[in-house]
Design an enzyme around this catalytic site. Structure first.
Site, PDB file in Angstrom:
ATOM      1  N   LYS A   1       0.856  -1.184   0.000  1.00  0.00           N
ATOM      2  CA  LYS A   1       0.000   0.000   0.000  1.00  0.00           C
ATOM      3  C   LYS A   1       0.893   1.235   0.000  1.00  0.00           C
ATOM      4  O   LYS A   1       1.547   1.526   0.993  1.00  0.00           O
ATOM      5  CB  LYS A   1      -0.920  -0.012   1.213  1.00  0.00           C
ATOM      6  CG  LYS A   1      -1.852   1.165   1.243  1.00  0.00           C
ATOM      7  CD  LYS A   1      -2.921   1.002   2.307  1.00  0.00           C
ATOM      8  CE  LYS A   1      -3.881   2.159   2.276  1.00  0.00           C
ATOM      9  NZ  LYS A   1      -3.231   3.423   2.638  1.00  0.00           N
TER      10      LYS A   1
ATOM     11  N   TYR B   1      -3.099   1.253  -9.864  1.00  0.00           N
ATOM     12  CA  TYR B   1      -3.550   0.068  -9.140  1.00  0.00           C
ATOM     13  C   TYR B   1      -4.963  -0.392  -9.476  1.00  0.00           C
ATOM     14  O   TYR B   1      -5.383  -1.444  -9.021  1.00  0.00           O
ATOM     15  CB  TYR B   1      -3.363   0.209  -7.630  1.00  0.00           C
ATOM     16  CG  TYR B   1      -4.029   1.400  -6.960  1.00  0.00           C
ATOM     17  CD1 TYR B   1      -5.404   1.543  -6.953  1.00  0.00           C
ATOM     18  CD2 TYR B   1      -3.266   2.362  -6.314  1.00  0.00           C
ATOM     19  CE1 TYR B   1      -6.003   2.615  -6.324  1.00  0.00           C
ATOM     20  CE2 TYR B   1      -3.857   3.441  -5.683  1.00  0.00           C
ATOM     21  CZ  TYR B   1      -5.230   3.569  -5.689  1.00  0.00           C
ATOM     22  OH  TYR B   1      -5.824   4.622  -5.070  1.00  0.00           O
TER      23      TYR B   1
ATOM     24  N   CYS C   1      -7.436  29.684  31.574  1.00  0.00           N
ATOM     25  CA  CYS C   1      -6.878  29.582  30.221  1.00  0.00           C
ATOM     26  C   CYS C   1      -5.457  30.144  30.218  1.00  0.00           C
ATOM     27  O   CYS C   1      -5.231  31.266  30.667  1.00  0.00           O
ATOM     28  CB  CYS C   1      -7.758  30.359  29.245  1.00  0.00           C
ATOM     29  SG  CYS C   1      -7.039  30.471  27.600  1.00  0.00           S
TER      30      CYS C   1
ATOM     31  N   CYS D   1     -11.904  26.750  27.465  1.00  0.00           N
ATOM     32  CA  CYS D   1     -11.725  28.133  27.887  1.00  0.00           C
ATOM     33  C   CYS D   1     -13.042  28.859  27.635  1.00  0.00           C
ATOM     34  O   CYS D   1     -13.635  28.715  26.569  1.00  0.00           O
ATOM     35  CB  CYS D   1     -10.597  28.773  27.075  1.00  0.00           C
ATOM     36  SG  CYS D   1     -10.672  30.566  27.055  1.00  0.00           S
TER      37      CYS D   1
HETATM   38  O1  JCF Z   1      -1.406   1.896  -2.680  1.00  0.00           O
HETATM   39  C1  JCF Z   1      -2.429   2.398  -2.302  1.00  0.00           C
HETATM   40  N1  JCF Z   1      -2.380   3.439  -1.503  1.00  0.00           N
HETATM   41  C2  JCF Z   1      -3.756   1.844  -2.728  1.00  0.00           C
HETATM   42  C3  JCF Z   1      -4.949   2.492  -2.408  1.00  0.00           C
HETATM   43  C4  JCF Z   1      -3.781   0.671  -3.486  1.00  0.00           C
HETATM   44  C5  JCF Z   1      -4.979   0.137  -3.908  1.00  0.00           C
HETATM   45  O2  JCF Z   1      -5.003  -0.965  -4.632  1.00  0.00           O
HETATM   46  C6  JCF Z   1      -6.217   0.777  -3.588  1.00  0.00           C
HETATM   47  C7  JCF Z   1      -6.174   1.968  -2.836  1.00  0.00           C
HETATM   48  C8  JCF Z   1      -7.402   2.592  -2.544  1.00  0.00           C
HETATM   49  C9  JCF Z   1      -8.579   2.031  -2.989  1.00  0.00           C
HETATM   50  N2  JCF Z   1      -7.393   0.265  -4.031  1.00  0.00           N
HETATM   51  C10 JCF Z   1      -8.558   0.861  -3.722  1.00  0.00           C
HETATM   52  C11 JCF Z   1      -9.795   0.261  -4.198  1.00  0.00           C
END
Ligand code: JCF
Length: 704
Positions: free
Chosen positions: A146, A256, A438, A456
Site C-alpha cells: 500500500k 492500481y 486559560c 476556555c
Molecule cells: O497503494 C495504495 N495506496 C492503494 C490504495 C492501493 C490500492 O489498490 C487501492 C487503494 C485505494 C482504494 N485500491 C482501492 C480500491
C-alpha cells in the site's frame, strides 16, 4: 540515417557535446523519428540520473542542448510532438485556481485491518457472502504494497490523457491535469491496443525516497525550504498552481485499478487489469502477488514488512483484493469501502524519549488540550518533539511526570501520540498541574459533566480562539484567503488590528505592510486575496463561520437544504434535524451560534463588507432537488463555464452526470466540438440542449 548520413545515436552525442546543430527542416521522416526516440530516451534517463540517483552524467548546458534539439525537431515535425515526449511535460502558465473535477465513478476508500485476526475475519465474511450469492467459496486474492502517497485518477479518451484529478471527497476532486502531465510515468498517450475508449485509471503518486532525500539535500545547500516527508512532498508538488514547479519535482505514478470505462472491455480479473495497465504503459508495483488463500496473504504482509526498509518509496501497509470481478460484484460495498478489499496497516513505529514539559494549547472552539514537549526523537520517518495527550484524564491514566522516559508512537500521517510510560524519572517526580484558567487569556476553564474536554470560556475574547478561528476562516476549504497563514494572523491579532474576522475586510495597505516579513508586494497580494475571497459560496461561508461540529460536509448539506442564510436563521430545531448529518448536538450548536448577537453582528458586517455568494437553486415543491433521478451528459466546449462547473451545477440540482450517452440518458448538454456523444444522443433520440438553452433553463448556472 539523417540527411547528413549520421545515425541517431551519433547525432545525439554531437548535439549533447554542442558540435552539431542540425537543420531539422531538411530531415526525412524516418531519421527524424529515430532521432526523436533517441532524444526522448536520453532525456528521461538524464532526468532519472539527476533527480533520483544523484549521478548526473552531463552538465546542465548539455541537457539544455538536448532539450532544445527535441523542441526544434518537434517544431519541424509536429506529428512527433503528439506522442509521449518530455517536451509535453515541462509545465505551462500558472493557474489561478484548480477547477473541480467530477469522477465518473467514485474513488473508493479501504477498510483497515491492524492484525492477522482481522484478515481472517475479512476472509470469513467474504466466504459467507459468496456462499449466499452462490459463487465459488475459495476466492483468489491479489496482494500489493500500500503506497503512502496521493491518490490520482486519470481519464483517457481514445488513449489520450484528458484529465487528471485528485481524490477530493471521492466524488469530486481537483483538476490537476497540467501537473499530472509533467509526471513521466503518467502516459499522455496509452501504448498498445485494446483499451476502452473511455478509461479512468486510478493509482498513487509518490516521491521516491532517494529523490526526496536528494531534493532536501540540494534545497538545504541552496538555503531553500525543505520538504517535510515524502507523502507531503508528493501532495504539495501536485497542488502547485504553477505546473513548472511540479515538473521539477521527481514524482512517480503507480497504477492500481480502473474506474469508469466505456466502449470497451476489461479482463475478468483484477490481476488481468494490472497486466493490461502495464501493457498500456503504466508502472504497476513490482511486488504484486496472488494469494490462493488468506493465510498466504497474511504471510505476504509479513514479507512486505521485512522488505519495507529496503524500498525506495514509502508504504504504510498491504492491500488485499478479491481477484475475480464477478466475485467483487457479488460482494458489493459498505458506503464507499468495497467489501472485496482491505488495507492491512503496519503497526505504528515506536521510540523512547524524555518528557520535558507539558503545554496547554487552546483550539478554535476553546478546547484546552495538553501537549507533551519531548526531547526530539526520530520515529516513523520524522523527528518528533511534540505529542498529543488528548485530555487531562489521559495524563492521569498514563501516570506520567516531567522527566519520565516515555514511549512515542507514530502511525502514518497521524499526529504522534504518547503511548505509555517507559520508566519513571529519578527523585521526586513533578506531576503536571491541570490549569484552572486559560493559559492564553486567563478566563476560567469549564469542564462539562461527564465530558473529557476542558474549555476556555473566553470565546473570541481569548486570543488563541480568535487566532484559530481566523486561520480557519481563511483556510482553503473555507474563504480560501491565500497568504493569510498563522504567522500573519498571529501578528494581526497581537497588534490589535483584527479582533473579529469581519475586521479582515477593513485592513488597509499600511497596516498590512507594517507587519514583519511582509514586503509591499506580499501586502498587496494579501489585500487582493481578501478582496477576491468576498465572492464565495454559501457552503464555504457556513463552513468558514466555524460553528461547532459543522464541518465541510455538514455546511454543504445545510446550504443545499435551506438554499439561503436567511432560511437557516429561521430554521427551528425540527427543520435543522431534517438535514442530512444533522443530529441533536449539531442542531443545538447551530441554534446557539445564530442566537448569539455577536455572531449575528459579525455576519452583518461581513456582508456589508461585500462578502456574497450566488443564489442557490431552489428545491422543487416536494423538497426534492429539481433534477433528482435524471442522468445528464456534458460534452463539447462551453463558453460561460467549464464542463466541470456545468457538471458540478447539475449535481447540485440532484442530477447524475455520466461520461457516456445511453438510452437512460435524460439530456445531453452539448457545446461546439461535441463528437461521438452528440451523434449517439441523436441516434438514441435523447434530448439535446445547447449552452444558450441550458442558461435559459438554469440562469443561475453561470453564477455558480
Ligand atoms: O497503494 C495504495 N495506496 C492503494 C490504495 C492501493 C490500492 O489498490 C487501492 C487503494 C485505494 C482504494 N485500491 C482501492 C480500491
Amino acid at each position: 540515417m539523417s540527411a547528413s548520413g549520421e545515425t541517431a545515436a551519433q547525432l545525439l552525442t554531437q548535439i549533447e557535446a554542442g558540435i552539431a546543430a542540425p537543420d531539422f527542416a531538411s530531415f526525412k521522416q524516418r531519421p527524424a523519428k529515430a532521432l526523436h526516440s533517441a532524444l526522448c530516451e536520453s532525456l528521461s534517463q538524464h532526468n532519472r540520473r539527476y533527480y533520483e540517483q544523484d549521478a548526473p552524467s552531463i552538465d546542465d548546458a548539455a541537457y539544455d542542448r538536448l532539450f532544445a534539439a527535441l523542441q526544434a525537431l518537434e517544431a519541424a515535425f509536429p506529428s512527433l510532438a503528439g506522442v509521449d515526449s518530455p517536451s509535453q511535460r515541462v509545465g505551462g502558465a500558472p493557474l489561478d485556481k484548480f477547477e473541480q473535477a467530477q469522477h465518473l465513478l467514485p474513488m473508493l476508500s479501504l477498510d483497515n485491518a491492524f492484525d492477522a485476526d482481522s484478515l481472517l475475519q475479512f476472509d470469513k465474511r467474504i466466504k459467507e457472502r459468496l456462499q449466499k450469492a452462490g459463487k465459488p467459496l475459495q476466492p483468489v486474492y491479489v496482494c500489493e504494497p500500500k503506497l503512502d502517497g496521493v491518490a490520482l485518477s486519470l481519464l483517457y479518451e481514445n488513449g489520450v490523457l484528458q484529465r487528471a484529478a485528485t481524490r477530493g471527497d471521492g466524488s469530486v476532486g481537483e483538476n490537476i491535469t497540467e501537473n499530472a502531465r509533467t509526471i513521466e510515468s503518467v502516459p499522455l498517450q496509452l501504448a498498445g491496443k485494446g483499451f476502452p475508449a473511455t478509461l479512468e485509471v486510478r493509482g498513487e503518486v509518490v516521491m521516491p525516497l532517494s529523490a526526496f532525500n536528494l531534493y532536501n539535500q540540494r534545497a538545504e545547500q541552496a538555503g531553500e525550504k525543505t520538504l517535510v516527508n515524502p507523502r507531503n512532498a508528493a501532495a504539495g508538488s501536485l497542488r502547485q498552481l504553477d505546473s513548472r514547479i511540479t515538473a521539477q519535482r521527481p514524482l512517480r505514478f503507480f497504477a492500481y485499478s480502473t474506474g469508469y470505462i466505456d466502449d470497451g472491455e476489461l479482463p475478468a480479473q483484477h490481476s488481468g487489469v494490472l497486466a493490461a495497465l502495464k501493457r498500456w504503459g503504466f508502472l504497476v508495483n513490482e511486488h504484486v502477488q496472488p494469494a490462493a488463500a488468506i493465510e498466504q496473504g497474511i504471510a505476504y504482509c509479513e514479507h512486505i514488512q521485512q522488505l519495507r526498509t529496503g524500498l525506495d518509496y514509502a508504504i504504510d501497509g498491504v492491500v488485499i483484493k478479491v481477484d475475480s470481478f464477478e466475485a467483487q460484484q457479488a460482494l458489493g460495498f459498505v458506503s464507499r469501502a468495497p467489501r472485496w478489499a482491505i488495507a492491512y496497516k503496519f503497526p505504528a513505529e515506536e521510540a523512547t524519549t524524555t518528557l520535558l514539559d507539558i503545554d496547554w494549547q487552546v483550539g478554535r472552539t476553546g478546547a484546552v488540550t495538553p501537549v507533551a514537549k519531548l526531547e526530539p526523537v526520530f520515529v516513523g520517518g520524522v523527528t518528533v518533539s511534540n505529542a498529543t495527550l488528548h485530555n487531562a484524564d489521559e495524563i492521569a491514566r498514563l501516570d506520567i511526570a516531567i522527566g519520565d522516559r516515555v514511549v512515542i508512537r507514530r502511525a502514518g500521517d497521524v499526529i504522534p501520540q504518547l503511548a505509555r510510560k517507559f520508566e519513571a524519572g529519578r527523585g521526586r517526580r513533578k506531576k503536571p498541574a491541570v490549569p484552572a484558567h486559560c493559559p492564553v487569556c486567563g478566563s476560567s476553564i469549564e469542564r462539562a459533566e461527564g465530558e473529557a474536554v476542558m474549555r476556555c470560556t473566553g470565546g473570541l475574547l481569548c486570543g488563541a480562539q480568535l487566532k484559530e478561528s481566523i486561520v480557519h476562516f481563511a483556510s482553503r476549504k473555507a474563504m480560501d484567503i491565500d497568504g493569510l497563514g498563522d504567522k500573519i494572523v498571529e501578528q494581526l491579532v497581537d497588534k490589535g488590528l483584527v479582533s473579529n474576522v469581519a475586521d479582515l475586510y477593513s485592513l488597509v495597505h499600511e497596516e498590512v505592510s507594517g507587519l514583519e516579513r511582509m514586503a509591499d508586494k506580499s501586502a498587496q497580494n494579501l489585500l487582493d486575496a481578501l478582496a477576491q475571497s468576498k465572492q464565495t459560496t454559501l457552503p464555504r461561508f457556513l463552513f468558514a463561520l466555524g460553528i461547532r461540529e459543522v464541518g465541510e460536509a455538514t455546511a454543504r448539506n445545510l446550504a443545499l437544504h435551506f438554499a439561503s442564510l436567511e432560511a437557516i436563521y429561521a430554521a427551528d430545531r425540527d427543520a435543522l434535524l431534517a438535514v442530512d448529518d444533522v443530529g441533536d448536538i449539531v442542531a443545538s450548536h447551530i441554534q446557539a451560534f445564530f442566537a448569539n448577537t455577536g455572531n449575528k453582528r459579525m455576519i452583518d458586517r461581513l456582508r456589508k463588507a461585500g462578502v456574497q455568494w450566488p443564489a442557490l437553486p431552489q428545491t422543487g415543491s416536494n423538497g426534492e432537488a429539481v433534477l433528482a433521478g435524471q442522468t445528464w451528459v456534458v460534452t463539447g466546449k462551453l463558453e460561460s463555464m467549464t464542463r466541470d462547473e456545468a457538471k458540478a451545477f447539475l449535481q447540485a440540482q440532484g442530477a447524475k452526470v455520466a461520461g457516456s450517452v445511453s438510452a437512460k440518458t435524460s439530456c445531453v448538454l452539448a457545446g461546439p466540438g461535441a463528437g461521438s456523444k452528440l451523434a449517439k444522443a441523436q441516434q438514441l433520440d435523447v434530448e439535446i440542449i445547447d449552452e444558450a438553452g441550458f442558461l435559459q433553463r438554469f440562469p443561475e448556472a453561470s453564477a455558480s
